[in-house]
Design a protein around this motif. Structure first.
Motif, short mmCIF file in Angstrom:
data_model
loop_
_atom_site.label_atom_id
_atom_site.label_comp_id
_atom_site.label_asym_id
_atom_site.label_seq_id
_atom_site.Cartn_x
_atom_site.Cartn_y
_atom_site.Cartn_z
N UNK A 25 0.95 -1.44 -0.04
CA UNK A 25 0.09 -0.01 -0.03
C UNK A 25 0.89 1.11 -0.02
N UNK A 26 0.26 2.28 -0.91
CA UNK A 26 1.16 3.42 -0.74
C UNK A 26 0.36 4.60 -0.08
N UNK A 27 0.72 5.02 1.29
CA UNK A 27 -0.21 5.95 1.96
C UNK A 27 0.31 7.33 1.65
N UNK A 28 -0.59 8.02 1.26
CA UNK A 28 -0.43 9.52 1.08
C UNK A 28 -1.10 10.50 2.13
N UNK A 29 -0.28 11.55 2.81
CA UNK A 29 -1.01 12.44 3.61
C UNK A 29 -0.98 13.67 3.02
N UNK A 30 -2.03 13.89 2.25
CA UNK A 30 -2.24 15.08 1.19
C UNK A 30 -2.62 16.26 1.90
N UNK A 31 -3.67 16.40 2.49
CA UNK A 31 -4.38 17.52 3.09
C UNK A 31 -5.03 17.46 4.44
N UNK A 32 -5.08 18.50 5.15
CA UNK A 32 -5.96 18.26 6.40
C UNK A 32 -7.03 17.95 6.07
N UNK A 33 -7.95 17.47 7.14
CA UNK A 33 -9.30 17.15 6.99
C UNK A 33 -10.37 18.12 6.69
N UNK A 34 -9.94 19.17 7.16
CA UNK A 34 -10.90 20.62 6.83
C UNK A 34 -10.16 21.65 6.80
N UNK A 35 -10.30 22.65 5.99
CA UNK A 35 -9.55 23.80 6.04
C UNK A 35 -10.71 24.94 5.96
N UNK A 36 -10.78 25.86 6.93
CA UNK A 36 -11.66 27.16 6.94
C UNK A 36 -10.69 28.21 6.78
N UNK A 37 -11.15 29.14 6.02
CA UNK A 37 -10.24 30.41 5.63
C UNK A 37 -11.27 31.53 5.43
N UNK A 38 -10.75 32.69 5.75
CA UNK A 38 -11.61 33.97 5.44
C UNK A 38 -11.36 34.87 6.74
N UNK A 39 -11.90 36.09 6.49
CA UNK A 39 -11.40 37.20 7.37
C UNK A 39 -12.49 36.62 8.52
N UNK A 40 -11.98 36.68 9.88
CA UNK A 40 -12.64 36.25 10.90
C UNK A 40 -12.94 34.78 11.15
N UNK A 41 -12.19 34.20 10.46
CA UNK A 41 -12.12 32.49 10.62
C UNK A 41 -12.12 31.96 12.05
N UNK A 42 -11.29 32.81 12.80
CA UNK A 42 -10.88 32.34 14.03
C UNK A 42 -12.17 32.14 15.16
N UNK A 43 -13.25 32.72 14.68
CA UNK A 43 -14.50 32.64 15.48
C UNK A 43 -15.16 31.16 15.28
N UNK A 44 -14.64 30.34 14.19
CA UNK A 44 -15.05 29.14 13.98
C UNK A 44 -14.42 28.13 14.84
N UNK A 45 -13.41 28.30 15.72
CA UNK A 45 -12.33 27.53 16.31
C UNK A 45 -13.10 26.84 17.43
N UNK A 46 -13.91 27.53 18.37
CA UNK A 46 -14.46 26.74 19.34
C UNK A 46 -15.22 25.55 18.83
N UNK A 47 -16.04 25.63 17.96
CA UNK A 47 -16.94 24.78 17.50
C UNK A 47 -16.14 23.75 16.84
N UNK A 48 -15.10 23.70 15.95
CA UNK A 48 -14.36 22.91 15.53
C UNK A 48 -13.56 22.02 16.29
#
Length: 389
Positions: A25-48
């Protein structure tokens, strides 16, 4: 709070089936499970974070500890999360990692949150990896793609590069808040541009000849990344917070990470990062990662000129020198605070860059110590190669 159109969320599954342990098996670690971007995105941190755990252990740098204490902890408390914030110190080093693991266990942490620059995020990712906990990365600058990657670099307590660690997965969540990034010194984004643009010069040499689909994609994305940075960096630096500025931040933090994820280790680093690693043993904390890498690109191109007589490399170096002047990247050792370097120090940096396990050996030719030292002191030399008829 941002409106519903100001924050974008991308999801990707990066976990690995535990039954897939056969060596075929060739296992790749390509990307984060979720990417949240935008102005004020820090406000989503608690819920995530609340989706992943209830006892977050926040790893920050000395300069960003107040961000986690003043901005994140109140948000987390509103979600009834039990939080502690700890500084990793000055480097992602073994002593710091040991102390953080101990503190995380004492807190009974069930999730790690990294807040800060590249070393803070590398530290948080590695602690999470060692404790088999989920991790959320929140970059406070655009100086590296550390918020994205399944990789951590480990340094000595004095800032000398020691080794890197391939992690089992990318971060579970990456939160890229443009408002937060904009508070960082502009120097960090300039350094991030230097680190990101290296992807093309290194990947094209190490992997440009390979025929694997994902590696081809990674190399081509590296070329696209280079072109974006050539076209948009100067304008972006003149207008922080603008749309073009956000696009350059996306390039340095996100697209640079994509390339390493798709292409794997052979697409990440060649001579530019090897030279960076050597310089950390003599430069201390006088310059930051992307600045040393940017200088390392010039060294790599100089080696291609000197050893191969490569006209394309000579032209590329001259093009980069003009670009560096335009945005403020270092062109020579003096620009890194090493104008008074001794011959012995130069030799030390070159010897470390040439160690047997160094990525410099991904170059398609052998490099002697004297050749590397000569290249390191001639990065601004005029192009003396002539195009043959």
């Amino acid at each position: 709070m941002p409106n519903q159109h100001s924050t974008e969320i991308f999801s990707a599954q990066t976990s690995v089936n535990k039954e897939c342990t056969d060596v075929s098996w060739n296992v790749s670690t390509i990307s984060p499970g979720k990417v949240i971007r935008g102005a004020g995105a820090l406000s989503t941190a608690a819920a995530e974070v609340a989706n992943l755990g209830t006892r977050p252990f926040i790893v920050s740098g000395n300069h960003t500890l107040n961000i986690s204490q003043q901005s994140l902890q109140p948000i987390f408390q509103s979600q009834e999360l039990h939080t502690v914030s700890v500084s990793y110190g000055v480097d992602c080093c073994e002593a710091s990692l040991k102390a953080l693991r101990k503190a995380a266990k004492e807190h009974k942490a069930d999730i790690i949150v990294g807040v800060g620059g590249g070393k803070a995020l590398d530290t948080a990712k590695l602690v999470a990896h060692q404790l088999t906990l989920p991790v959320v990365t929140i970059p406070t600058s655009a100086a590296t793609c550390a918020a994205w990657t399944a990789l951590s670099n480990v340094y000595s307590a004095t800032g000398a590069f020691l080794y890197d660690v391939a992690l089992s997965r990318c971060p579970d969540v990456l939160i890229l808040d443009y408002d937060l990034i904009q508070t960082a010194p502009q120097r960090t984004l300039v350094a991030g541009i230097g680190d990101a643009i290296a992807k093309w010069y290194e990947a094209s040499v190490s992997s440009g000849h390979l025929q694997e689909t994902l590696i081809i994609a990674a190399v081509q994305q590296a070329r696209v990344l280079r072109d974006i940075l050539f076209q948009k960096s100067a304008v972006a630096l003149q207008s922080p917070g603008s749309q073009v500025w956000q696009e350059v931040v996306d390039a340095t933090v996100l697209l640079a990470g994509v390339i390493g994820g798709l292409g794997g280790a052979q697409c990440r680093t060649v001579a530019a990062h090897a030279v960076h690693n050597g310089l950390t043993h003599i430069a201390g904390h006088g310059s930051i990662h992307g600045e040393k890498v940017a200088y390392g690109i010039l060294v790599q191109l100089r080696l291609e000129e000197m050893i191969q007589g490569n006209q394309l490399a000579a032209s590329a170096r001259q093009q980069l020198l003009k670009f560096y002047v335009e945005i403020g990247l270092p062109q020579k050792l003096a620009d890194l605070g090493l104008g008074n370097i001794t011959l012995g120090e130069l030799q030390t940096a070159a010897e470390i860059s040439l160690e047997p396990n160094s990525d410099i050996h991904r170059l398609p030719f052998n490099v002697a110590l004297e050749q590397l030292m000569a290249a390191m002191v001639s990065t601004t030399a005029p192009n003396q190669l002539k195009i043959k008829n």
